[in-house]
Design an enzyme around this catalytic site. Structure first.
Site, PDB file in Angstrom:
ATOM      1  N   HIS A  65      29.377 -30.270  -5.527  1.00  0.00           N
ATOM      2  CA  HIS A  65      29.341 -29.819  -4.122  1.00  0.00           C
ATOM      3  C   HIS A  65      29.407 -30.981  -3.129  1.00  0.00           C
ATOM      4  CE1 HIS A  65      28.528 -25.750  -5.281  1.00  0.00           C
ATOM      5  NE2 HIS A  65      27.344 -26.010  -5.798  1.00  0.00           N
ATOM      6  N   ASP A 113      30.836 -23.913 -13.312  1.00  0.00           N
ATOM      7  CA  ASP A 113      29.543 -23.689 -12.647  1.00  0.00           C
ATOM      8  C   ASP A 113      29.673 -22.385 -11.837  1.00  0.00           C
ATOM      9  OD1 ASP A 113      26.980 -25.556 -11.545  1.00  0.00           O
ATOM     10  OD2 ASP A 113      27.690 -24.027 -10.141  1.00  0.00           O
ATOM     11  N   HIS A 171      28.802 -21.681  -8.997  1.00  0.00           N
ATOM     12  CA  HIS A 171      29.108 -21.929  -7.585  1.00  0.00           C
ATOM     13  C   HIS A 171      30.457 -22.630  -7.442  1.00  0.00           C
ATOM     14  CE1 HIS A 171      24.617 -21.911  -8.061  1.00  0.00           C
ATOM     15  NE2 HIS A 171      24.779 -20.985  -7.134  1.00  0.00           N
ATOM     16  N   ASP A 183      24.737 -22.123 -14.816  1.00  0.00           N
ATOM     17  CA  ASP A 183      24.117 -21.140 -13.929  1.00  0.00           C
ATOM     18  C   ASP A 183      24.887 -19.824 -13.867  1.00  0.00           C
ATOM     19  OD1 ASP A 183      26.067 -22.578 -12.633  1.00  0.00           O
ATOM     20  OD2 ASP A 183      24.767 -23.293 -11.015  1.00  0.00           O
TER      21      ASP A 183
HETATM   22 ZN   LIG Z   1      25.838 -24.194  -9.533  1.00  0.00          ZN
END
Ligand SMILES: [Zn+2]
Length: 356
Positions: free
Chosen positions: A134, A171, A173, A259
């Site tokens: 990120h 991931d 996200h 996750d």
């Molecule tokens: Zn994540």
């Protein structure tokens, strides 16, 4: 065949504090050392660590960080870290000394990549912390300080003259930082499979396909919440495999979060450790078909203390081809929602049909 494994005790010393706000009783921050330490402990206990090639990280240099990050951002992290710590960006706290630890994480992913490029090992896993996918050019985000995988890709290109690199981020996200790093770049194909609309907000849509010369070299696969193994394996089969095969990378990097597991508190997907084992085998087969098996995993998110260790063990078992005697006590063969559902297939097919 050999698999490199990179880890350092100091990754566990990156202090994210209590995660407290004025309205919430202090508790551990979601991104704390436990999930990763417990994963390392299970790898050790299973006997797997001893069968992997030990890789030791070094800190990325400031010149290496500058390949992606701005001077102002690097300086601000260093100055805060030299005192009492602070915020790298929204939701991204760090304590004293995290500048050096974040450089050790970026340098760790670089070392794991070089071990594969040099032929020291066939593939590798970097269990680094803090995570990186990120982190943007001038802003930390989502618990990430420096873009570990983006920096490793830039290093592979600058130092090892690797012309084409694919990143495959699973991931839960969106890998917004890696996307930003190469958005204009036709020589790095960035792919992210993530939960639709989860994090960052308004990021990771199908329409974000790259810009200028990089048009069509960024692919987002936002899957609906509740996706299980069927949706993930189909997304890899119908989108990731054809896109990567036609791109012909010389190296594949995987920002690897756990996750998307069924037990994760920060995602709403349904993967099990067996899913991660099978998905890893698919990526390994893709790497074997395109780039001589040169694939590097770098640890990102994953917030279930109980389950990340099993997902990590299954992934590294698949990477190394070694099966230990540990069984996943939390995995269930009868979990519902694993079959590909029509609304999941619709979005996967839409993206597959949009490939050039
Ligand atoms: Zn994540």
């Amino acid at each position: 065949m050999s698999t490199g494994f990179l880890w350092h005790e100091k990754y566990m010393w990156h202090d994210t504090g209590s995660g407290a706000t004025p309205d919430v009783e202090p508790d551990e921050h979601f991104e704390n050392a436990d999930t990763k330490r417990r994963m390392k402990n299970l790898l050790d206990l299973s006997g797997l660590t001893d069968q992997l090639v030990r890789l030791d990280p070094r800190m990325a240099t400031e010149d290496e960080l500058r390949r992606f990050h701005t001077d102002d951002y690097i300086n601000s992290i260093r100055e805060l870290s030299d005192h009492l710590g602070g915020m790298a960006g929204p939701g991204t706290p760090f304590g004293k000394g995290s500048y050096e630890i974040a450089k050790l994480a970026a340098g760790g992913t670089i070392v794991a990549t070089e071990a594969v490029l040099s032929g020291q090992v066939n593939n590798s896993y970097a269990l680094v912390r803090p995570p990186g996918h990120h982190a943007e050019r001038d802003l930390g985000r989502g618990f990430c300080i420096f873009g570990n995988v983006a920096l490793a890709a830039m290093h592979a290109r600058d130092i090892w003259q690797i012309e084409r690199i694919a990143t495959i981020d699973w991931d839960v996200h969106h890998g917004n930082g890696t996307q930003q790093a190469f958005y204009d770049d036709p020589n790095v194909l960035t792919i992210s499979i993530h939960q639709d609309g989860l994090f960052p907000k308004d990021s990771g849509t199908v329409e974000e396909r790259g810009a200028n010369n990089g048009q069509n070299y960024n692919i987002n696969i936002p899957l609906p919440a509740g996706s299980g193994h069927g949706a993930y394996s189909t997304a890899i089969e119908r989108v990731v495999v054809p896109a990567v095969q036609s791109f012909r990378p010389q190296l594949i990097l995987v920002p690897c979060g756990f996750d998307a597991s069924v037990y994760d508190p920060l995602g709403r997907m349904l993967l099990t450790s067996e899913s991660y084992r099978e998905l890893t085998k698919m990526l390994l087969a893709l790497a074997n078909a395109t780039c001589d098996g040169k694939i590097v995993f770098s640890h990102e998110g994953g917030y279930s203390k109980r389950y990340v260790p099993f997902c990590g063990l299954a992934t590294i078992e698949a990477l190394s081809g070694i099966r230990t005697e540990i069984t996943d006590q939390a995995g269930r063969d009868d979990l519902p929602g694993q079959e590909l559902a029509p609304h999941q297939e619709a979005i996967i097919n839409e993206i597959a049909q949009s490939l050039p």
